[in-house]
Write an enzyme that holds these catalytic residues in place. Sequence first.
Site, PDB file in Angstrom:
ATOM      1  N   PRO A 116      -1.233  -6.724   2.706  1.00  0.00           N
ATOM      2  CA  PRO A 116      -2.034  -5.505   2.518  1.00  0.00           C
ATOM      3  C   PRO A 116      -1.328  -4.521   1.583  1.00  0.00           C
ATOM      4  O   PRO A 116      -0.107  -4.353   1.661  1.00  0.00           O
ATOM      5  CB  PRO A 116      -2.156  -4.923   3.928  1.00  0.00           C
ATOM      6  N   LEU A 117      -2.108  -3.892   0.726  1.00  0.00           N
ATOM      7  CA  LEU A 117      -1.546  -3.030  -0.318  1.00  0.00           C
ATOM      8  C   LEU A 117      -1.162  -1.648   0.231  1.00  0.00           C
ATOM      9  O   LEU A 117      -1.944  -1.012   0.921  1.00  0.00           O
ATOM     10  CB  LEU A 117      -2.629  -2.860  -1.396  1.00  0.00           C
ATOM     11  N   GLY A 118       0.033  -1.219  -0.064  1.00  0.00           N
ATOM     12  CA  GLY A 118       0.462   0.149   0.285  1.00  0.00           C
ATOM     13  C   GLY A 118       0.515   0.424   1.778  1.00  0.00           C
ATOM     14  O   GLY A 118       0.369   1.554   2.214  1.00  0.00           O
TER      15      GLY A 118
ATOM     16  N   GLY B  73       3.055  -0.559   3.990  1.00  0.00           N
ATOM     17  CA  GLY B  73       4.371  -0.628   4.621  1.00  0.00           C
ATOM     18  C   GLY B  73       4.920  -2.035   4.725  1.00  0.00           C
ATOM     19  O   GLY B  73       5.941  -2.261   5.364  1.00  0.00           O
TER      20      GLY B  73
ATOM     21  N   GLY C 147       5.581  -3.898   1.902  1.00  0.00           N
ATOM     22  CA  GLY C 147       6.306  -4.243   0.676  1.00  0.00           C
ATOM     23  C   GLY C 147       5.484  -5.041  -0.321  1.00  0.00           C
ATOM     24  O   GLY C 147       6.029  -5.890  -1.044  1.00  0.00           O
TER      25      GLY C 147
ATOM     26  N   SER D 257       4.002  -4.088  -3.158  1.00  0.00           N
ATOM     27  CA  SER D 257       4.321  -3.833  -4.566  1.00  0.00           C
ATOM     28  C   SER D 257       5.652  -4.483  -4.937  1.00  0.00           C
ATOM     29  O   SER D 257       5.794  -5.066  -6.017  1.00  0.00           O
ATOM     30  CB  SER D 257       4.344  -2.336  -4.862  1.00  0.00           C
ATOM     31  N   ALA D 258       6.619  -4.437  -4.035  1.00  0.00           N
ATOM     32  CA  ALA D 258       7.913  -5.074  -4.312  1.00  0.00           C
ATOM     33  C   ALA D 258       7.729  -6.572  -4.500  1.00  0.00           C
ATOM     34  O   ALA D 258       8.319  -7.174  -5.408  1.00  0.00           O
ATOM     35  CB  ALA D 258       8.894  -4.803  -3.165  1.00  0.00           C
TER      36      ALA D 258
ATOM     37  N   ASP E 143      13.070  -2.776  -0.282  1.00  0.00           N
ATOM     38  CA  ASP E 143      11.938  -3.710  -0.396  1.00  0.00           C
ATOM     39  C   ASP E 143      12.216  -4.816  -1.401  1.00  0.00           C
ATOM     40  O   ASP E 143      11.948  -5.991  -1.150  1.00  0.00           O
ATOM     41  CB  ASP E 143      10.686  -2.976  -0.904  1.00  0.00           C
TER      42      ASP E 143
HETATM   43  O1  PMV Z   1       5.851   1.762   2.540  1.00  0.00           O
HETATM   44  P1  PMV Z   1       6.893   0.979   1.835  1.00  0.00           P
HETATM   45  O2  PMV Z   1       6.937  -0.460   2.243  1.00  0.00           O
HETATM   46  O3  PMV Z   1       6.853   1.150   0.335  1.00  0.00           O
HETATM   47  O4  PMV Z   1       8.297   1.563   2.301  1.00  0.00           O
HETATM   48  C1  PMV Z   1       8.734   2.853   1.937  1.00  0.00           C
HETATM   49  C2  PMV Z   1      10.075   3.078   2.562  1.00  0.00           C
HETATM   50  C3  PMV Z   1      10.733   4.414   2.281  1.00  0.00           C
HETATM   51  O5  PMV Z   1      11.991   4.373   2.933  1.00  0.00           O
HETATM   52  C4  PMV Z   1       9.926   5.556   2.849  1.00  0.00           C
HETATM   53  C5  PMV Z   1      10.936   4.631   0.787  1.00  0.00           C
HETATM   54  C6  PMV Z   1      11.887   3.638   0.188  1.00  0.00           C
HETATM   55  O6  PMV Z   1      11.695   3.307  -1.000  1.00  0.00           O
HETATM   56  O7  PMV Z   1      12.824   3.191   0.854  1.00  0.00           O
END
Ligand code: PMV
Length: 338
Positions: free
Chosen positions: A112-114, A116, A118, A120-121, A164
């Site tokens: 799933p996009l955005g 949590g 990862g 995009s990574a 990520d």
């Molecule tokens: O939501 P995600 O998977 O992009 O994670 C963000 C995590 C943070 O610690 C809030 C930011 C980061 O780049 O570490």
Amino acid sequence: MTVCEAPGKVYLFGEHAVVYGEPAVPAAIERRATVTAEPREDDHVRVEAEDLSLDGFTVEYAGGTGDRPDVDVPRPLVEAAMGYVDAAVEQARDAADAPDAGFDITVESDIPLGAGLGSSAAVVVAGIDAATRALGEPLDRRELADRAYRAEFEVQDGQASRADTFCSTMGGAVRVEGDDCEPIDAPNLPFVVGFDGGAGDTGELVAGVRALREEHEFAADTVESVGDLVRAGEGLLADADPESDPEPALLAELGELMDFNHGLLAALGVSARSLDAMVWAARDAGAHGAKLTGAGGGGCIVALDESDATETALSFTQGCEEAFRAELATEGVRVVEP
Ligand code: PMV
């Protein structure tokens, strides 16, 4: 044609605090983004993204970063997806010393996009790996992880840690503290993910925590406390046998720390009603522990439960759109034979 796939991740502990130099422990999960790269005769980049867990789109543009296509899909989606693909292509061109390389790129993802996990990574890691391999210049994993981080850093205006991208590159569980990134041993933890169907705005959420931390000493202390619990969690993992199923006592202790971590993230203002509802549904179902994963604001929670109870409870929880078990992805980015 070169095809690479890279995993998403959950944060076992430490998101947000990692931005301020505290350690974090993400773990890669068996949900992957797959990127296909085929070099072109010209310097154009054509991107096809059938399934980024959102509407598919196909666009062609002239390869320059300022040159955006005019397509009939939501602008933010195009901007977000194209931004990451652009940055990955730029890193691949730079690494291969081929500034005019063009590609046909296809992106598929079951992350799933955005939310949590990862996504995009995973797209950036698989994209750089596929594009550099397609140019005959494969990168070693450390350089790949570093370039993927630089790509994310650029797209996210500096609001990115190495967590990520390093985790997606290496697979398994990793420990990230500032620029220091290392794989760590971890048993196959029984992750269950609940997804509310939404997404948080990482930049906004990171900025919110930053402001809170600058304003209140107790918010800065909260961030430090997250670091303390991450160190405690790392200690538990270091004492566990990575080859065997995790002992119930280990799951109970990790779960307790996850619960604590969720509470501290909520105190920092990054949880959401839907995330809290899923966390509580998981706990009520007997999960060892549950917390939001990633930036928060919406998206996913991760729970530990070796039984089916949490997944079942989440699937009946109002606000949970999807619940699934997520295996630890022991292998990071890898080449897929077409
Ligand atoms: O939501 P995600 O998977 O992009 O994670 C963000 C995590 C943070 O610690 C809030 C930011 C980061 O780049 O570490």
